[in-house]
Design an enzyme around this catalytic site. Structure first.
Site, PDB file in Angstrom:
ATOM      1  N   ASP A  63       2.237   2.049   3.370  1.00 58.48           N
ATOM      2  CA  ASP A  63       3.181   1.134   4.033  1.00 58.48           C
ATOM      3  C   ASP A  63       4.604   1.571   3.734  1.00 58.48           C
ATOM      4  OD1 ASP A  63       0.919  -0.549   4.286  1.00 58.48           O
ATOM      5  OD2 ASP A  63       1.498  -1.714   2.517  1.00 58.48           O
ATOM      6  N   HIS A  99       0.889  -1.160   0.000  1.00 57.00           N
ATOM      7  CA  HIS A  99       0.000   0.000   0.000  1.00 57.00           C
ATOM      8  C   HIS A  99       0.928   1.210   0.000  1.00 57.00           C
ATOM      9  CE1 HIS A  99      -2.288  -3.032   2.356  1.00 57.00           C
ATOM     10  NE2 HIS A  99      -3.375  -2.507   1.837  1.00 57.00           N
TER      11      HIS A  99
HETATM   12  C1  XUL Z   1      -7.375  -6.689   4.340  1.00 59.16           C
HETATM   13  C2  XUL Z   1      -6.546  -7.103   3.198  1.00 59.16           C
HETATM   14  C3  XUL Z   1      -5.713  -6.041   2.580  1.00 59.16           C
HETATM   15  C4  XUL Z   1      -5.618  -6.125   1.101  1.00 59.16           C
HETATM   16  C5  XUL Z   1      -4.897  -4.965   0.462  1.00 59.16           C
HETATM   17  O1  XUL Z   1      -8.111  -7.686   4.909  1.00 59.16           O
HETATM   18  O2  XUL Z   1      -6.532  -8.248   2.818  1.00 59.16           O
HETATM   19  O3  XUL Z   1      -4.466  -6.084   3.165  1.00 59.16           O
HETATM   20  O4  XUL Z   1      -4.975  -7.288   0.685  1.00 59.16           O
HETATM   21  O5  XUL Z   1      -5.455  -3.751   0.809  1.00 59.16           O
END
Ligand code: XUL
Ligand code: CO
Length: 434
Positions: free
Chosen positions: A102, A99
């Protein structure tokens, strides 16, 4: 400087007792037509490996991260990149996911956050070039900040919607800069807490408009990878619109988004939706839309998304049966969206966790391949439907059958002699290979 007290994890074979070795994952070993690493395409998530402090709803973080000064500085973010790439190198993991928030801090305003992201992306790019590691997918965190507490692309507030769009625009550009293979949307806040204050129809229209803008922008900047939607029924929202594979496919079809989108299916999300992982994968694969997998598992005794590492051979076998059945991944892979238990707070526990997940998937791959080579399972299923290969069944499948035809047939042929489904026999057959 080494941050993980181990050498590169090597394959030592199934008789090894070394906890820091692969017993089954032998990256270059050929299974069918490809090597294990080409089949499995393992990825590590930046958020769990580098940023998860191992808190739970009742207590704070326990993770030891001696390399992290705990600050929101760009220097700290840059320092984490080296640690992450050491981790990938030692694990032999060739893909990763992130993300935006992150990898780089969210600062006081959007342009400062964008500048921070640019600096970290530049470093990630040089690390990717140095190591050959690839970005499986990028995504924007549209769920952690308080502004998104009532949704991002489904916020009732157009100001929030605009902020989210700006954030995705930037995250897409960063994904493109890093030659990302795909881009994911997981809508943790794209849903509602109560319908009393929610106009569901407007929210879904807004979400679709948002995704169309993402496609337009991708085309504009030359990002040609697929977009993935990651279904999850709830948590953090009470109800999330992308609740399962079928709901996502329906949404994509309704809003003319099918062409560019496919699904990223996560095990613990499937079980939260009341499905098995193989159900969710099969629904996606049947539509030609199984893009990628977030590989983890839940816990039957805990009701929330525990994001545990996969250690169950039945699970990985079934995942790999679907993946092999669709001819393997193209742009996608197996991203360990999984975290260590709160009790496993030492950096070396990251190695143990990923070794387990990789070995379990290596075994799942070998078992699924052997089941397919053996052919009895597929033959049984073919045989089970064989009455549709000729006669009245063939007429149904060809689309030329009417209710009158069925009535004539039923009157002539009398009570059907139904064959056994043989579930237990097939379960025994699977166990033969496990
Ligand atoms: C949340 C989840 C996230 C997604 C990316 O449950 O799985 O980490 O993979 O936003
Ligand atoms: Co996920």
């Amino acid at each position: 400087m080494s941050h993980f007290p181990c050498d590169k994890i090597a394959y030592e074979g199934s008789s090894s007792k070394n906890p820091l070795a692969f017993k089954h994952y032998n990256p270059e070993e050929i299974v069918g037509e490809k090597s294990m690493k080409e089949h499995l395409r393992f990825a590590a998530p930046y958020w769990h490996v580098m940023r998860n402090i191992l808190a739970d709803p009742f207590g704070g973080g326990t993770a030891q991260m001696p390399w992290d000064d705990g600050s929101d500085s760009v220097e700290n973010a840059l320092a984490r990149v080296d640690v992450f790439f050491e981790f990938l190198e030692k694990m032999g993991i060739e893909y990763y996911c992130w993300h935006d928030r992150d990898i780089a801090p969210e600062l006081n305003d959007l342009s400062a956050s964008n500048d921070a992201l640019d600096q970290v992306v530049a470093k990630l790019k040089s690390k990717q070039e140095e190591t050959g590691v690839k970005l499986l997918w990028g995504t924007a965190c549209l769920f952690a900040h308080a502004r998104y507490s009532q949704g991002a692309a489904t916020s009732p507030d157009a100001n929030v919607y605009a902020y989210a769009g700006a954030q995705v625009k930037k995250a897409l550009e960063a994904t493109k800069e890093l030659d990302g293979l795909g881009y994911t949307f997981w809508g943790g806040r794209e849903g509602y807490s109560t319908l009393l204050n929610t106009n569901m129809k407007r929210e879904l229209d807004h979400l679709a408009a948002f995704l169309h803008m993402a496609i337009e922008h991708a085309d504009k900047i030359g990002f040609d990878g697929p977009f993935y939607i990651e279904p999850k029924p709830r948590e953090p929202s009470t109800h999330q619109y992308d609740s399962d594979s079928a709901a996502c496919l329906n949404f994509l079809r309704e809003y003319g988004l099918m062409e560019r989108f496919s699904l990223n299916i996560e095990t613990n999300h499937a079980t939260l939706a009341g499905h098995t992982m193989e159900h969710e994968l099969t629904v996606a694969a049947n539509a030609g839309k199984l893009g990628s997998v977030d590989a983890n598992r839940g816990d039957t005794l805990i009701g929330w998304d525990t994001d545990q590492f996969p250690t169950d051979l039945y699970l990985t076998t079934q995942v790999m049966l679907v993946v092999l059945g669709m001819g393997g991944f193209t742009t996608g892979g197996l991203n360990f969206d999984a975290k260590r238990r709160r009790e496993s707070h030492e950096p070396i526990d990251l190695m143990h966790a990923h070794i387990g997940g990789m070995d379990t998937f290596a075994r799942g791959l070998k078992i699924a391949h052997a089941i397919r080579e053996d052919g009895r399972l597929a033959d049984f299923v073919d045989q089970r439907y064989s009455s549709f290969d000729s006669g009245i069944g063939e007429k149904v499948e060809s689309g030329s059958c009417t209710f009158e035809d069925l009535e004539t047939y039923a009157l002539e042929n009398g009570e059907p002699g139904l064959a056994s489904g043989r579930q237990e026999m097939l379960e025994n057959l699977i166990n033969e290979f496990i």
